[in-house]
Design a protein around this motif. Structure first.
Motif, PDB file in Angstrom:
ATOM      1  N   HIS A  84       0.824  -1.212   0.000  1.00  0.00           N
ATOM      2  CA  HIS A  84       0.000   0.000   0.000  1.00  0.00           C
ATOM      3  C   HIS A  84       0.859   1.265   0.000  1.00  0.00           C
ATOM      4  O   HIS A  84       0.336   2.365  -0.168  1.00  0.00           O
ATOM      5  CB  HIS A  84      -0.919   0.002   1.230  1.00  0.00           C
ATOM      6  CG  HIS A  84      -0.196  -0.020   2.534  1.00  0.00           C
ATOM      7  ND1 HIS A  84       0.369  -1.167   3.043  1.00  0.00           N
ATOM      8  CD2 HIS A  84       0.056   0.960   3.436  1.00  0.00           C
ATOM      9  CE1 HIS A  84       0.932  -0.896   4.200  1.00  0.00           C
ATOM     10  NE2 HIS A  84       0.770   0.381   4.449  1.00  0.00           N
ATOM     11  N   LEU A  85       2.177   1.120   0.192  1.00  0.00           N
ATOM     12  CA  LEU A  85       3.076   2.275   0.232  1.00  0.00           C
ATOM     13  C   LEU A  85       3.802   2.498  -1.081  1.00  0.00           C
ATOM     14  O   LEU A  85       4.037   3.641  -1.470  1.00  0.00           O
ATOM     15  CB  LEU A  85       4.105   2.102   1.357  1.00  0.00           C
ATOM     16  CG  LEU A  85       3.574   2.101   2.788  1.00  0.00           C
ATOM     17  CD1 LEU A  85       4.699   1.829   3.766  1.00  0.00           C
ATOM     18  CD2 LEU A  85       2.907   3.441   3.106  1.00  0.00           C
ATOM     19  N   ALA A  86       4.201   1.426  -1.753  1.00  0.00           N
ATOM     20  CA  ALA A  86       5.009   1.575  -2.961  1.00  0.00           C
ATOM     21  C   ALA A  86       4.961   0.289  -3.770  1.00  0.00           C
ATOM     22  O   ALA A  86       4.618  -0.776  -3.257  1.00  0.00           O
ATOM     23  CB  ALA A  86       6.453   1.923  -2.596  1.00  0.00           C
ATOM     24  N   SER A  87       5.331   0.400  -5.051  1.00  0.00           N
ATOM     25  CA  SER A  87       5.528  -0.782  -5.882  1.00  0.00           C
ATOM     26  C   SER A  87       7.024  -1.059  -5.960  1.00  0.00           C
ATOM     27  O   SER A  87       7.834  -0.143  -6.095  1.00  0.00           O
ATOM     28  CB  SER A  87       4.942  -0.576  -7.279  1.00  0.00           C
ATOM     29  OG  SER A  87       5.580   0.506  -7.939  1.00  0.00           O
ATOM     30  N   LEU A  88       7.406  -2.327  -5.856  1.00  0.00           N
ATOM     31  CA  LEU A  88       8.805  -2.727  -5.804  1.00  0.00           C
ATOM     32  C   LEU A  88       9.123  -3.649  -6.972  1.00  0.00           C
ATOM     33  O   LEU A  88       8.336  -4.524  -7.311  1.00  0.00           O
ATOM     34  CB  LEU A  88       9.111  -3.442  -4.489  1.00  0.00           C
ATOM     35  CG  LEU A  88       8.773  -2.680  -3.191  1.00  0.00           C
ATOM     36  CD1 LEU A  88       9.008  -3.579  -1.981  1.00  0.00           C
ATOM     37  CD2 LEU A  88       9.594  -1.407  -3.081  1.00  0.00           C
ATOM     38  N   THR A  89      10.311  -3.460  -7.562  1.00  0.00           N
ATOM     39  CA  THR A  89      10.768  -4.307  -8.665  1.00  0.00           C
ATOM     40  C   THR A  89      12.229  -4.671  -8.428  1.00  0.00           C
ATOM     41  O   THR A  89      13.043  -3.793  -8.116  1.00  0.00           O
ATOM     42  CB  THR A  89      10.639  -3.582 -10.015  1.00  0.00           C
ATOM     43  OG1 THR A  89       9.300  -3.102 -10.183  1.00  0.00           O
ATOM     44  CG2 THR A  89      10.994  -4.514 -11.163  1.00  0.00           C
TER      45      THR A  89
END
Length: 330
Positions: A258-263
């Motif tokens: 819910h805070l960020a998208s990670l890759t």
């Protein structure tokens, strides 16, 4: 009597694990006659279990849904899964569901077999749920939205954005997404003619069903990823992109979806993308991660970080560093 009760429990268990059984198959599985199967089916019906029968050679028996919830027969793993689920839901963001979960858990614990009690006690003691500060969601709203999604009906409701008065929205609802912290509704906004993601806790009235609608192609194949992009990036002023010098699994352990998208960027780096309306918040959160990182964008965030570093150096009394970086003493 004991033998008959055991046979009924065996029959009920078989009906729960397979969608449909023929009479001969049940008789063979239980080692009884088909006549006994028919009598036992009638006894289960008298106990409140809705068992449907279809005639003919290809017909059989099927356990259906009834007006009341009869007792369930669960195996060991199913009982532990339900108990742990109830324990977790009790601390969830759905209003009023916590008390009902606690009551249901108390009933389940009373009938857990003695062999399962130590295992459940150990799991319950080992699992701790952090309290959430998210606004609570009315379960009636989730029920109404779920029904409208199933029936393909438009719904109208009052929706309050942050720091604004509620306004009436008419939407075609398609999916409810639970992020663990909040519930979101993915819907087509009829008046705005576009896809929108609504926070369920900001729906200020009970949704009212309207006319049926023809389904549209969804905005993305992966609705969970679509919601994550909507709530972490698209509504915000700044689209922050950062390279963290840590593996994806390590970053994901402290940065929720819910805070960020990670890759993942190789085995030892992670790209973080998140939307923010101000730049002080991401600077503080990134510093709190205690990980080496590199700001990739936007340019405003890089400039903010440089100015912040000068101010922090001056605040720490490091006049030389502050002067070298073009700063002034406070």
């Amino acid at each position: 009597m004991i033998q008959t009760s055991a046979r009924l429990l065996q029959l009920l268990s078989l009906l729960q694990v397979r969608r449909e059984w023929t009479g001969p198959a049940l008789a063979d599985r239980m080692g009884v006659t088909e006549r006994t199967v028919r009598r036992d089916i009638d006894k289960l019906r008298n106990l409140g279990y809705p068992i449907h029968a279809s005639p003919g050679i290809t017909g059989g028996y099927q356990l259906g849904a009834g007006a009341q919830l009869p007792p369930l027969l669960l195996d060991d793993n199913e009982a532990l899964a339900v108990a742990l689920g109830l324990n977790s839901v009790a601390a969830g963001p759905v209003a009023g569901i916590g008390e009902a979960s606690v009551r249901a858990l108390a009933k389940l614990e009373q009938v857990l077999p003695s062999r399962l009690r130590p295992k459940f006690a150990m799991l319950k003691a080992a699992v701790t749920t952090l309290p959430t500060n998210a606004a609570l969601v009315d379960p009636q709203q989730l029920t109404a939205l779920s029904a409208a999604i199933s029936d393909r009906r438009q719904v109208s409701f009052d929706y309050a954005k942050l720091d604004s008065n509620p306004e009436r929205r008419l939407v075609e609802p398609y999916r409810l997404v639970d992020t663990g912290r909040r519930w979101y509704l993915v819907a087509w906004d009829v008046d705005r003619e576009g896809w929108r993601t609504f926070r369920a806790d900001r729906i200020a009235s009970l949704p009212v069903e309207r006319r049926k609608y023809e389904p549209r192609p969804l905005p993305a194949d992966d609705i969970a990823d679509y919601v994550q992009q909507s709530i972490t990036r698209s509504p915000y002023r700044f689209d922050v992109v950062v390279r963290l010098r840590a593996p994806l699994a390590e970053v994901a352990a402290v940065v929720g979806p819910h805070l960020a998208s990670l890759t993942a960027e190789g085995p030892s780096a992670t790209i973080l993308r998140a939307g923010w309306d101000n730049l002080a918040a991401p600077a503080a959160q990134l510093a709190a991660l205690d990980m080496e990182f590199e700001i990739l964008g936007p340019a405003e965030f890089k400039a903010f970080a440089r100015d912040l570093s000068r101010r922090l150096a001056a605040a720490a009394g490091d006049v030389t560093d502050a002067a070298d970086q073009g700063g002034t003493r406070q």
